[in-house]
Scaffold this motif. Sequence first.
Motif, PDB file in Angstrom:
ATOM      1  N   LEU A  24     -78.065  88.502   2.587  1.00 49.09           N
ATOM      2  CA  LEU A  24     -78.852  88.277   2.199  1.00 49.09           C
ATOM      3  C   LEU A  24     -80.094  88.941   1.263  1.00 49.09           C
ATOM      4  CD1 LEU A  24     -79.353  85.461   4.706  1.00 49.09           C
ATOM      5  CD2 LEU A  24     -79.327  84.820   2.549  1.00 49.09           C
ATOM      6  N   ASP A  25     -80.418  90.019   1.752  1.00 47.71           N
ATOM      7  CA  ASP A  25     -81.638  90.841   0.809  1.00 47.71           C
ATOM      8  C   ASP A  25     -80.728  91.758  -0.251  1.00 47.71           C
ATOM      9  OD1 ASP A  25     -83.092  90.095   3.457  1.00 47.71           O
ATOM     10  OD2 ASP A  25     -82.816  91.992   4.406  1.00 47.71           O
ATOM     11  N   CYS A  26     -79.911  92.062   0.214  1.00 49.44           N
ATOM     12  CA  CYS A  26     -79.485  92.533  -1.265  1.00 49.44           C
ATOM     13  C   CYS A  26     -79.408  91.125  -2.359  1.00 49.44           C
ATOM     14  CB  CYS A  26     -77.513  92.884  -1.287  1.00 49.44           C
ATOM     15  SG  CYS A  26     -77.355  94.330  -0.113  1.00 49.44           S
ATOM     16  N   LEU A  27     -78.650  90.198  -2.226  1.00 48.31           N
ATOM     17  CA  LEU A  27     -78.725  88.995  -3.189  1.00 48.31           C
ATOM     18  C   LEU A  27     -80.106  88.880  -3.304  1.00 48.31           C
ATOM     19  CD1 LEU A  27     -76.255  86.576  -0.915  1.00 48.31           C
ATOM     20  CD2 LEU A  27     -75.677  88.045  -3.093  1.00 48.31           C
ATOM     21  N   GLU A  28     -80.684  88.969  -2.574  1.00 47.17           N
ATOM     22  CA  GLU A  28     -82.614  88.245  -3.348  1.00 47.17           C
ATOM     23  C   GLU A  28     -82.629  89.600  -4.087  1.00 47.17           C
ATOM     24  OE1 GLU A  28     -87.005  88.519  -1.016  1.00 47.17           O
ATOM     25  OE2 GLU A  28     -85.409  88.567  -0.449  1.00 47.17           O
ATOM     26  N   ARG A  29     -82.393  90.643  -4.017  1.00 52.76           N
ATOM     27  CA  ARG A  29     -82.623  91.618  -4.620  1.00 52.76           C
ATOM     28  C   ARG A  29     -81.762  91.740  -5.945  1.00 52.76           C
ATOM     29  NH1 ARG A  29     -84.207  97.762  -2.650  1.00 52.76           N
ATOM     30  NH2 ARG A  29     -85.867  96.683  -1.349  1.00 52.76           N
ATOM     31  N   GLY A  30     -80.639  91.589  -5.952  1.00 54.93           N
ATOM     32  CA  GLY A  30     -79.780  91.184  -6.901  1.00 54.93           C
ATOM     33  C   GLY A  30     -78.998  92.471  -7.275  1.00 54.93           C
ATOM     34  N   TRP A  31     -78.565  92.994  -5.225  1.00 57.82           N
ATOM     35  CA  TRP A  31     -77.378  93.641  -5.387  1.00 57.82           C
ATOM     36  C   TRP A  31     -76.317  93.951  -5.194  1.00 57.82           C
ATOM     37  CZ3 TRP A  31     -80.874  98.882  -3.276  1.00 57.82           C
ATOM     38  CH2 TRP A  31     -81.467  99.024  -4.301  1.00 57.82           C
ATOM     39  N   TYR A  32     -75.208  93.781  -4.950  1.00 62.02           N
ATOM     40  CA  TYR A  32     -74.423  93.519  -4.713  1.00 62.02           C
ATOM     41  C   TYR A  32     -73.524  94.540  -3.570  1.00 62.02           C
ATOM     42  CZ  TYR A  32     -69.091  92.417  -3.322  1.00 62.02           C
ATOM     43  OH  TYR A  32     -67.767  92.069  -2.880  1.00 62.02           O
ATOM     44  N   PRO A  33     -73.818  94.291  -2.481  1.00 64.34           N
ATOM     45  CA  PRO A  33     -73.241  94.482  -0.895  1.00 64.34           C
ATOM     46  C   PRO A  33     -72.046  94.676  -0.667  1.00 64.34           C
ATOM     47  CG  PRO A  33     -72.957  92.127  -0.697  1.00 64.34           C
ATOM     48  CD  PRO A  33     -73.501  92.186  -2.358  1.00 64.34           C
ATOM     49  N   SER A  34     -71.105  96.206  -1.375  1.00 66.00           N
ATOM     50  CA  SER A  34     -69.517  96.272  -0.990  1.00 66.00           C
ATOM     51  C   SER A  34     -69.238  96.825   0.441  1.00 66.00           C
ATOM     52  CB  SER A  34     -69.574  97.440  -2.021  1.00 66.00           C
ATOM     53  OG  SER A  34     -68.188  97.372  -2.107  1.00 66.00           O
ATOM     54  N   TRP A  35     -68.440  96.886   0.357  1.00 68.33           N
ATOM     55  CA  TRP A  35     -67.339  96.230   2.190  1.00 68.33           C
ATOM     56  C   TRP A  35     -66.324  97.358   1.528  1.00 68.33           C
ATOM     57  CZ3 TRP A  35     -69.679  93.516   6.345  1.00 68.33           C
ATOM     58  CH2 TRP A  35     -69.178  93.938   8.161  1.00 68.33           C
ATOM     59  N   TYR A  79     -76.041 102.735  -5.812  1.00 70.35           N
ATOM     60  CA  TYR A  79     -75.307 102.297  -6.674  1.00 70.35           C
ATOM     61  C   TYR A  79     -75.785 102.007  -7.504  1.00 70.35           C
ATOM     62  CZ  TYR A  79     -72.654  98.576  -6.456  1.00 70.35           C
ATOM     63  OH  TYR A  79     -71.919  97.186  -6.067  1.00 70.35           O
ATOM     64  N   LEU A  80     -75.987 101.984  -9.208  1.00 70.95           N
ATOM     65  CA  LEU A  80     -76.775 101.021  -9.921  1.00 70.95           C
ATOM     66  C   LEU A  80     -76.618 100.023  -9.530  1.00 70.95           C
ATOM     67  CD1 LEU A  80     -77.594 103.629 -13.024  1.00 70.95           C
ATOM     68  CD2 LEU A  80     -78.427 102.974 -10.770  1.00 70.95           C
ATOM     69  N   GLY A  81     -77.239  98.698  -9.011  1.00 70.88           N
ATOM     70  CA  GLY A  81     -76.297  97.376  -8.767  1.00 70.88           C
ATOM     71  C   GLY A  81     -75.714  97.160  -7.402  1.00 70.88           C
ATOM     72  N   GLY A  82     -76.267  98.473  -5.972  1.00 74.14           N
ATOM     73  CA  GLY A  82     -75.859  97.831  -4.650  1.00 74.14           C
ATOM     74  C   GLY A  82     -75.510  98.897  -4.638  1.00 74.14           C
ATOM     75  N   ILE A  83     -75.482  98.525  -3.501  1.00 74.68           N
ATOM     76  CA  ILE A  83     -74.985  99.366  -2.059  1.00 74.68           C
ATOM     77  C   ILE A  83     -73.113  99.320  -1.132  1.00 74.68           C
ATOM     78  CG2 ILE A  83     -77.576  99.442  -1.406  1.00 74.68           C
ATOM     79  CD1 ILE A  83     -76.297  97.801   0.806  1.00 74.68           C
ATOM     80  N   GLU A  84     -73.005 100.621  -0.634  1.00 69.69           N
ATOM     81  CA  GLU A  84     -71.831 100.509   0.402  1.00 69.69           C
ATOM     82  C   GLU A  84     -72.533 100.237   1.678  1.00 69.69           C
ATOM     83  OE1 GLU A  84     -67.705 100.274   0.788  1.00 69.69           O
ATOM     84  OE2 GLU A  84     -68.903 100.371  -1.019  1.00 69.69           O
ATOM     85  N   ILE A  85     -71.802  98.949   2.690  1.00 74.01           N
ATOM     86  CA  ILE A  85     -72.214  98.155   3.650  1.00 74.01           C
ATOM     87  C   ILE A  85     -71.514  99.531   4.555  1.00 74.01           C
ATOM     88  CG2 ILE A  85     -72.146  96.827   5.475  1.00 74.01           C
ATOM     89  CD1 ILE A  85     -72.798  94.649   3.103  1.00 74.01           C
ATOM     90  N   GLU A  86     -72.527  99.500   6.210  1.00 74.67           N
ATOM     91  CA  GLU A  86     -72.591 100.532   7.239  1.00 74.67           C
ATOM     92  C   GLU A  86     -72.804  99.579   8.158  1.00 74.67           C
ATOM     93  OE1 GLU A  86     -70.929 103.364   9.864  1.00 74.67           O
ATOM     94  OE2 GLU A  86     -70.542 103.631   7.221  1.00 74.67           O
ATOM     95  N   ILE A  87     -72.244  99.264   9.009  1.00 76.76           N
ATOM     96  CA  ILE A  87     -72.821  98.930  10.050  1.00 76.76           C
ATOM     97  C   ILE A  87     -72.405  99.681  11.190  1.00 76.76           C
ATOM     98  CG2 ILE A  87     -72.188  96.507  11.741  1.00 76.76           C
ATOM     99  CD1 ILE A  87     -72.490  95.667   9.165  1.00 76.76           C
ATOM    100  N   ASP A  88     -73.501  99.761  12.555  1.00 75.78           N
ATOM    101  CA  ASP A  88     -73.227 100.236  13.914  1.00 75.78           C
ATOM    102  C   ASP A  88     -73.825  99.641  14.558  1.00 75.78           C
ATOM    103  OD1 ASP A  88     -71.604 102.692  13.394  1.00 75.78           O
ATOM    104  OD2 ASP A  88     -72.940 102.982  11.996  1.00 75.78           O
ATOM    105  N   THR A  89     -73.280  99.455  16.339  1.00 76.30           N
ATOM    106  CA  THR A  89     -74.188  99.131  17.376  1.00 76.30           C
ATOM    107  C   THR A  89     -73.828 100.034  18.544  1.00 76.30           C
ATOM    108  OG1 THR A  89     -73.557  96.891  16.381  1.00 76.30           O
ATOM    109  CG2 THR A  89     -74.110  97.340  18.886  1.00 76.30           C
ATOM    110  N   ARG A  90     -74.917  99.562  18.674  1.00 84.59           N
ATOM    111  CA  ARG A  90     -74.469 100.753  20.546  1.00 84.59           C
ATOM    112  C   ARG A  90     -73.698 100.585  21.246  1.00 84.59           C
ATOM    113  NH1 ARG A  90     -80.225 102.340  23.091  1.00 84.59           N
ATOM    114  NH2 ARG A  90     -79.184 101.080  25.443  1.00 84.59           N
TER     115      ARG A  90
END
Length: 254
Positions: free
Chosen positions: A214-225, A185-196
């Motif tokens: 860390l990459d989200c913070l560097e870009r100024g995005w909020y990593p929603s969970w 979305y404008l200003g962030g993402i919704e996180i998905e995490i998966d491991t084999r």
Amino acid sequence: MICEISRTEKAAPLFAGWEETMIASCLQGVMGKIYGNCEENPVSAMALLGDFCFLAGEPDRELAAKAPEQDGRNFLIMVPQNGRWAEVIEDCHGQRARKTVRYAIRKEPDVFRREELQAAVEGLPEGYVLKRMDETLFRRCKEIPWCRDLVSQYRDYAQYEAHGLGAVILRAGEPVSGASSYSGYLGGIEIEIDTREDYRRRGLAYICGAKLILDCLERGWYPSWDAQNLWSVALAEKLGYHFSHAYDVYEWSA
């Protein structure tokens, strides 16, 4: 009659106060769609993105009944705005909609401990490679069932590059764990995490999650969970988030 609402601002008041980034994605026109009982002055609406459907406004039986039919699907997580919507879902779908629980995580932009997250990234075990999601990895993840949801909601890499972000751990050149944006979305993402499956319980999800935050913070995005289960809650808390509350959803299957 159910219709897609192209002027999403018409439906926005129905979702007021609902802190869900996938709804924001739909309302902003970034990804997903808004449907309602009419286009000009809807009193009932749903935000549909990937496997998720959020039902808001006045409970509408037709809207709840036809939600799984949009775009063709065999699985859908239906999220009612309140108990009246829950009753409508149960009445429409019966046993095909299984009531279960998800876990909301607080949206607190300033809680992350960057030094700890960086230490996690630097603790990558020998023999593994951590890479930011690029076009090659994007295409590869699309092909692999266990990690497809890391990128599946993006129609192409151009959309992902604009509204997505991800980190992937590789072993012998193959993805074994990843943290990415299920949606943007404008200003962030919704996180998905998966491991084999054969690489779980090695701390790889924690490392990927730390890198993505860390990459989200560097870009100024909020990593929603938002957590599917208590394991996800525990991982979120390890990464710096705080649990908010449990809430009811309905998992519909064909």
